[in-house]
Design a protein around this motif. Sequence first.
Motif, short mmCIF file in Angstrom:
data_model
loop_
_atom_site.label_atom_id
_atom_site.label_comp_id
_atom_site.label_asym_id
_atom_site.label_seq_id
_atom_site.Cartn_x
_atom_site.Cartn_y
_atom_site.Cartn_z
N PRO A 183 30.61 98.32 38.66
CA PRO A 183 29.51 97.86 37.63
C PRO A 183 29.48 98.93 36.53
CG PRO A 183 29.10 97.60 40.15
CD PRO A 183 30.20 98.52 39.91
N TYR A 184 29.38 98.48 35.43
CA TYR A 184 29.20 99.38 34.29
C TYR A 184 27.53 99.44 33.77
CZ TYR A 184 29.36 101.20 29.46
OH TYR A 184 29.26 101.96 28.23
N THR A 185 27.34 100.81 33.51
CA THR A 185 26.00 100.99 33.04
C THR A 185 25.76 101.26 31.68
OG1 THR A 185 25.33 101.89 35.16
CG2 THR A 185 24.06 102.56 33.47
N VAL A 186 25.04 100.45 31.07
CA VAL A 186 25.02 100.75 29.48
C VAL A 186 24.89 102.06 29.26
CG1 VAL A 186 23.67 100.11 27.16
CG2 VAL A 186 24.17 98.49 29.22
N GLY A 187 25.46 102.67 28.23
CA GLY A 187 25.41 104.18 27.80
C GLY A 187 26.56 104.96 28.63
N SER A 188 27.23 104.37 29.50
CA SER A 188 28.15 105.30 30.39
C SER A 188 29.39 105.20 29.37
CB SER A 188 28.76 104.60 31.69
OG SER A 188 27.57 104.76 32.49
N ALA A 189 30.16 106.35 29.67
CA ALA A 189 31.50 106.37 28.70
C ALA A 189 32.56 105.29 29.09
CB ALA A 189 32.23 107.86 29.11
N TYR A 190 32.85 105.09 30.32
CA TYR A 190 33.91 104.45 30.63
C TYR A 190 33.63 103.07 31.40
CZ TYR A 190 36.96 107.84 28.70
OH TYR A 190 37.55 108.91 28.04
N VAL A 191 34.39 102.22 31.49
CA VAL A 191 34.70 100.99 32.27
C VAL A 191 35.84 101.32 33.07
CG1 VAL A 191 34.81 98.40 32.66
CG2 VAL A 191 33.63 99.31 30.71
N THR A 192 35.51 101.44 34.48
CA THR A 192 36.35 101.83 35.66
C THR A 192 36.50 100.90 36.31
OG1 THR A 192 34.83 103.01 36.76
CG2 THR A 192 35.87 104.34 34.95
N GLY A 193 37.76 101.18 37.24
CA GLY A 193 37.99 100.30 38.32
C GLY A 193 39.51 100.43 38.93
N SER A 194 39.76 99.57 39.77
CA SER A 194 41.14 99.38 40.24
C SER A 194 41.86 98.22 40.17
CB SER A 194 41.20 99.91 41.66
OG SER A 194 40.31 99.32 42.63
N TYR A 195 43.20 97.99 40.68
CA TYR A 195 43.81 96.83 40.71
C TYR A 195 45.07 96.82 41.81
CZ TYR A 195 47.52 99.03 37.85
OH TYR A 195 48.24 100.17 37.54
N THR A 196 45.19 95.85 42.42
CA THR A 196 46.51 95.81 43.12
C THR A 196 47.31 94.76 42.69
OG1 THR A 196 45.31 94.24 44.59
CG2 THR A 196 45.36 96.76 45.39
N GLU A 197 48.57 94.91 42.96
CA GLU A 197 49.82 94.01 42.34
C GLU A 197 50.70 93.88 43.35
OE1 GLU A 197 51.54 96.09 38.91
OE2 GLU A 197 51.25 98.05 39.89
#
Length: 101
Positions: free
Chosen positions: A18-32
């Motif tokens: 989840p992204y909080t307005v004002g935070s620097a980065y959108v983050t996460g992970s992925y599997t392939e």
Amino acid sequence: MYEQRLPILAPVTCQAAPYTVGSAYVTGSYTEGNVGLVQQVSLDVNGYAYAPVPVLPGGTFRYYGKDKIQHVGDYVLLRFYTHKHAVCGEQIVDVRGARKA
């Protein structure tokens, strides 16, 4: 008759924090399913597509969003790309408001 076999691409599963307005980065992970398939990730905010950036090692990503995501109601979509710039996965980002102290 000429027959060409095309490689079958296994699906990519994406998970954005989840992204909080004002935070620097959108983050996460992925599997392939095909290791090395995902090369870049881009950010779309309210229909505006920002340039792709390389993913990080170990199946993670981050995209600078502070100057792009301004409101809780913004529609934010991550797109994941192969080395040939084909879309191989998408994920909607949950945008949340800043916590009040």
